[in-house]
Design a protein around this motif. Structure first.
Motif, short mmCIF file in Angstrom:
data_model
loop_
_atom_site.label_atom_id
_atom_site.label_comp_id
_atom_site.label_asym_id
_atom_site.label_seq_id
_atom_site.Cartn_x
_atom_site.Cartn_y
_atom_site.Cartn_z
N PHE A 2 49.64 124.09 75.99
CA PHE A 2 50.56 122.96 76.17
C PHE A 2 51.76 123.49 76.94
N ARG A 3 52.06 122.87 78.07
CA ARG A 3 53.23 123.23 78.88
C ARG A 3 54.38 122.32 78.47
N LEU A 4 55.48 122.93 78.03
CA LEU A 4 56.65 122.18 77.61
C LEU A 4 57.80 122.46 78.56
N ARG A 5 58.53 121.42 78.87
CA ARG A 5 59.72 121.53 79.71
C ARG A 5 60.80 120.68 79.04
N GLY A 6 61.93 121.28 78.75
CA GLY A 6 63.01 120.54 78.10
C GLY A 6 62.62 120.05 76.72
N GLY A 7 61.75 120.78 76.02
CA GLY A 7 61.37 120.40 74.67
C GLY A 7 60.30 119.32 74.58
N ARG A 8 59.68 118.98 75.73
CA ARG A 8 58.64 117.94 75.75
C ARG A 8 57.39 118.46 76.43
N VAL A 9 56.23 118.02 75.95
CA VAL A 9 54.95 118.37 76.58
C VAL A 9 54.89 117.67 77.93
N VAL A 10 54.62 118.46 78.99
CA VAL A 10 54.47 117.87 80.33
C VAL A 10 53.04 118.01 80.84
N ALA A 11 52.24 118.91 80.23
CA ALA A 11 50.85 119.09 80.66
C ALA A 11 50.05 119.73 79.53
#
Length: 142
Positions: A103-112
């Motif tokens: 799971f790729r997270l950016r800014g605390g959210r899953v993006v991919a």
């Protein structure tokens, strides 16, 4: 094609095989849906539905949370080779399947979401990945 009484059993077998080809398990379906439906989950939601990742890495501004699931199943194969009862036999074996989910997270959210499910021979098998993401899909569906 002209149907005769002799061709009806063949037709029935072909129709049955075609209907089974379209069947997928709920876990396989979950694995297919996850990359499109799970982006947007927060890190706390992901931790709640999938548990603690086995590894966390950074790639630029992104965090990569990795999960791993391995399953095994037993199966028995029966052989009716030959025309005598002594030529028949069965054997039992185990086969293993695994999934690596990232799971790729950016800014605390899953993006991919990237899922890589395989059986021991290397053939793709999405079912073990479904076991990782099915609870997250239910959480996201609320």
């Amino acid at each position: 094609m002209r149907f005769t009484p002799a061709t009806l059993p063949l037709l029935a077998v072909l129709l049955a095989a075609g209907s089974l080809a379209g069947c997928v398990s709920p876990l396989e379906e979950a694995a297919r849906r996850a990359p499109a439906e799970l982006p947007g989950l927060s890190d706390s939601q992901l931790r709640h539905c999938a548990g603690e990742p086995v590894a966390k890495n950074r790639e630029g501004a992104d965090e990569l949370w990795s999960y791993f699931r391995e399953t095994s199943r037993s199966a028995t194969a029966t052989s009716d080779v030959g025309y005598t009862p002594t030529a028949r036999g069965s054997s039992s074996y185990e086969y293993f399947r695994h999934c690596e989910a990232v799971f790729r997270l950016r800014g605390g959210r899953v993006v991919a979401v990237e899922l890589n499910g395989r059986i021991a021979t290397g053939r793709p098998a999405p079912e073990p990945c479904g076991a990782i993401v099915e609870t997250c899909l239910r959480l996201k569906g609320r």
